[in-house]
Enzyme design. Structure first.
Site, mmCIF file in Angstrom:
data_model
loop_
_atom_site.group_PDB
_atom_site.id
_atom_site.type_symbol
_atom_site.label_atom_id
_atom_site.label_comp_id
_atom_site.label_asym_id
_atom_site.label_seq_id
_atom_site.Cartn_x
_atom_site.Cartn_y
_atom_site.Cartn_z
ATOM 1 N N HIS A 91 7.598 -9.254 -17.083
ATOM 2 C CA HIS A 91 8.343 -10.509 -17.150
ATOM 3 C C HIS A 91 9.140 -10.681 -15.861
ATOM 4 C CE1 HIS A 91 11.136 -13.369 -19.670
ATOM 5 N NE2 HIS A 91 10.845 -13.857 -18.481
ATOM 6 N N GLU A 149 10.818 -16.451 -10.960
ATOM 7 C CA GLU A 149 11.294 -15.063 -10.921
ATOM 8 C C GLU A 149 11.859 -14.692 -9.551
ATOM 9 O OE1 GLU A 149 11.644 -12.877 -13.466
ATOM 10 O OE2 GLU A 149 11.140 -14.629 -14.682
ATOM 11 N N HIS A 153 15.894 -14.366 -9.646
ATOM 12 C CA HIS A 153 16.227 -12.940 -9.696
ATOM 13 C C HIS A 153 15.967 -12.213 -8.377
ATOM 14 C CE1 HIS A 153 16.746 -13.356 -14.022
ATOM 15 N NE2 HIS A 153 15.538 -13.903 -14.106
#
Length: 286
Positions: A91, A149, A153
């Site tokens: 993920h 992502e 992040h």
């Protein structure tokens, strides 16, 4: 040159001034609690948040995610007729703080598809999107899963992982190093639509392999996500104490029952269309 005298404020003007100051203060507090743009700037000091404490390697179980799929598209890993995922997929690799919060959208850098073009085979296999919907980026738009992502992040992990390409390479290497699918398989926990496995047994298998306690999330009695927590040198550690802890292991708000399932990955039909993100698809989507 002499300055002009400032007349004293009357009671009405003073009340208006105080009211305005109070409303500004309340607005800032609300933004901080809600995670709005002003809140992010105040918490982080602009685009320079405080240094994070550890990583979360967030893994998702495709069998649980894919059973919610109602239609297929070329970017959905649940729809592959071949090369369907057979175990946990990535993920994300997320920087976190020990207090249970995390930084996000740490720089103004945008996702560059060309940076990961040589990684497409590995990303499609081990880090696929498991839905057809677009995800939000850090610039008010929508994009592909990897874009989300990296911008949310990855930009916050650059002090350790480096820039975009190295972030994705690092995440893949960590995923291979800590092969949770193999650990559970060796302990007898395999995909099944009929078996229920003791939650404590699954947690113990991870603890025995990596000497750390994971975080688990379930949906409808099935394991949906498993989070491994890692120091910044990528050695395992227990997940944050701020999470809910039950029976010696960390559990999320989406609590898991005592016995959980690992649903089989049932690949859905897409027809003859390409079922992986190609380089041309990737470039045209940005």
């Amino acid at each position: 040159m002499a300055s002009l005298p400032i007349p004293p404020l009357n009671s009405t003007t003073r009340s208006v001034f105080i009211t305005v100051i109070l409303w500004i203060g309340l607005f800032c507090i609300a933004e901080i609690n809600a995670g709005g743009d002003v809140g992010r700037l105040l918490r982080k000091g602009g685009n320079n948040p405080r240094e994070f404490d550890y990583f979360v390697l967030a893994l998702q179980w495709p069998g649980t995610y894919c059973r919610r799929t109602r239609h297929c598209c070329s970017s959905n890993g649940c729809c592959r007729s071949s090369n369907a995922p057979t175990g946990f997929t990535i993920h994300g690799l997320w920087p976190n703080y020990n207090d249970g919060t995390w930084p996000s959208c740490c720089t103004g850098k945008t996702f560059d598809a060309k940076e990961v073009s040589t990684l497409l085979s590995g990303l499609n296999m081990y880090w696929p999107s498991l839905s057809c919907g677009s995800t939000s980026n850090c610039h008010g738009g929508k994009g592909i899963f990897w874009e989300h992502e990296w911008e949310k992040h990855g930009t916050c992990a650059s002090s350790v992982t480096g820039e975009e390409y190295n972030y994705f390479v690092t995440a893949l290497n960590v995923y291979f190093k800590y092969n949770v699918t193999d650990v559970l398989r060796e302990a007898g926990y395999v995909a099944s639509d009929s078996e229920k496995y003791p939650l404590g047994g699954i947690v113990s298998a991870i603890q025995n392999a990596y000497h750390s306690t994971p975080e688990l999330q379930c949906s409808g009695g099935a394991l949906q996500e498993l989070h491994l927590c890692l120091y910044k040198d990528f050695k395992p550690r227990d997940c944050a104490a701020g999470s809910n802890t039950t029976n010696g292991f960390v559990n999320s708000k989406k609590s898991c029952p005592k016995y959980i399932s690992l649903p089989e990955i049932a690949s859905l039909k897409l027809g003859k269309a390409e079922t992986e993100v190609s380089q041309s698809t990737l470039l045209s989507s940005i």
